[in-house]
Scaffold this motif. Structure first.
Motif, PDB file in Angstrom:
ATOM      1  N   GLU A   3      29.849  84.472  32.004  1.00 25.18           N
ATOM      2  CA  GLU A   3      29.747  83.233  32.769  1.00 25.18           C
ATOM      3  C   GLU A   3      28.632  83.330  33.803  1.00 25.18           C
ATOM      4  O   GLU A   3      28.435  84.371  34.423  1.00 25.18           O
ATOM      5  CB  GLU A   3      31.069  82.938  33.482  1.00 25.18           C
TER       6      GLU A   3
ATOM      7  N   ARG B 148      38.301  82.349  26.621  1.00 25.46           N
ATOM      8  CA  ARG B 148      39.039  83.574  26.944  1.00 25.46           C
ATOM      9  C   ARG B 148      40.363  83.660  26.191  1.00 25.46           C
ATOM     10  O   ARG B 148      40.900  84.754  26.008  1.00 25.46           O
ATOM     11  CB  ARG B 148      39.275  83.663  28.456  1.00 25.46           C
ATOM     12  N   THR B 149      40.891  82.520  25.764  1.00 23.79           N
ATOM     13  CA  THR B 149      42.157  82.529  25.025  1.00 23.79           C
ATOM     14  C   THR B 149      41.957  82.433  23.514  1.00 23.79           C
ATOM     15  O   THR B 149      42.941  82.397  22.772  1.00 23.79           O
ATOM     16  CB  THR B 149      43.054  81.359  25.482  1.00 23.79           C
TER      17      THR B 149
ATOM     18  N   CYS C 202      37.162  85.291  19.891  1.00 21.28           N
ATOM     19  CA  CYS C 202      36.066  85.520  20.836  1.00 21.28           C
ATOM     20  C   CYS C 202      36.227  86.895  21.479  1.00 21.28           C
ATOM     21  O   CYS C 202      37.212  87.169  22.176  1.00 21.28           O
ATOM     22  CB  CYS C 202      36.058  84.426  21.898  1.00 21.28           C
TER      23      CYS C 202
ATOM     24  N   ALA D  54      35.041  78.158  29.629  1.00 19.16           N
ATOM     25  CA  ALA D  54      35.281  79.588  29.831  1.00 19.16           C
ATOM     26  C   ALA D  54      36.751  79.937  29.625  1.00 19.16           C
ATOM     27  O   ALA D  54      37.083  80.937  28.981  1.00 19.16           O
ATOM     28  CB  ALA D  54      34.825  79.994  31.230  1.00 19.16           C
TER      29      ALA D  54
ATOM     30  N   ALA E  29      34.125  88.348  23.726  1.00 17.16           N
ATOM     31  CA  ALA E  29      33.714  88.438  25.125  1.00 17.16           C
ATOM     32  C   ALA E  29      33.137  87.101  25.576  1.00 17.16           C
ATOM     33  O   ALA E  29      32.498  86.397  24.801  1.00 17.16           O
ATOM     34  CB  ALA E  29      32.674  89.542  25.308  1.00 17.16           C
ATOM     35  N   VAL E  30      33.389  86.781  26.840  1.00 16.69           N
ATOM     36  CA  VAL E  30      32.847  85.564  27.447  1.00 16.69           C
ATOM     37  C   VAL E  30      32.112  85.946  28.719  1.00 16.69           C
ATOM     38  O   VAL E  30      32.688  86.556  29.619  1.00 16.69           O
ATOM     39  CB  VAL E  30      33.962  84.551  27.799  1.00 16.69           C
TER      40      VAL E  30
END
Length: 232
Positions: free
Chosen positions: A38, A28-29, A33, A24, A35-36
């Motif tokens: 979880e 995020r970095t 991407c 995750a 959107a992540v």
């Protein structure tokens, strides 16, 4: 090379674990991407061994109209309820073996059942299950760890079988089992002593690079964190 498209969306199942949280954080970095999402037991009460829990989690995303280009199932355990891997067949315990299969094989099968319909239908999409090299039958030269080995071998078969079915609807999909290496997360409960270990950050960085480089022709296969194939 068919890479994940810029703006891809990712979902991490088991995001509070050592490898899941590293996945995750890395996503995020990643500037590509968009959107992540979880899901985890500690944050959402997500229980991969309970089909109702798995189905409800998938339904939340489905009802919101979300689709994912990358789904990572980072659940699993070597030590369950204080019971670690057996050193000999004489130590087999039916309950402990059933718990291994429930968490390490049946759980990911339920994840495939309920979350694979959320894979994007356009362009490359990836569903990766965390497996383990000890789940390889061909590579087993030491014996021991019967329940864990067998559960991961079952997971590999589940992954391969699901990959064949998923490819019929999503020809550009890549569904694979991944060995993360001997990762220094506490997952092994001290059983990895004597093995060279890498950090979760290193493992995840290499796995994401490997997954990004896999082609639809690789679907249904088993790979190490560095992208090298592992025999069944």
């Amino acid at each position: 090379m068919t890479s994940l498209n810029p703006g891809y969306r990712a979902l991490v199942l088991g995001a509070s674990g050592g490898i899941g949280s590293a996945f995750a954080a890395a996503l995020r970095t990643d500037s590509r991407c968009a959107a992540v999402e979880e899901v985890s037991r500690s944050r959402d009460g997500f229980d991969i061994t309970d089909e109702a829990s798995v189905a409800a989690a998938a339904a939340r995303f489905s009802d919101a109209g979300l689709r994912f280009d990358l789904i990572l199932c980072a659940t699993g355990a070597l030590v369950i309820d204080g019971t670690g891997p057996e050193k000999t067949i004489k130590a087999i315990d039916a309950g402990a073996m059933a718990a291994q299969f429930a968490l390490n094989a049946i759980g990911p099968a339920l994840a495939l059942k309920h979350f694979s319909p959320l894979l994007a239908s356009e362009g490359k999409s990836v569903f990766a299950n965390l497996s383990a090299r000890v789940g390889s039958i061909g590579d087993n030269r030491l014996g021991g760890w019967i329940s864990y080995r067998s559960a991961k071998a079952a997971l590999n078969q589940i992954t391969r079988t699901a990959a064949i079915e998923i490819a019929r609807q999503r020809p550009a999909s890549v569904v694979v089992a991944m060995h993360p290496g001997s990762v220094d997360t506490g997952f092994s409960g001290g059983f990895a002593k004597g093995h060279e270990r890498i950090s979760a950050v290193q493992s995840v960085s290499m796995m994401l690079a490997a997954l990004d480089g896999l082609q639809p022709s690789h679907t249904g296969c088993f790979f190490a964190y560095d992208g090298q194939p592992i025999e069944w």
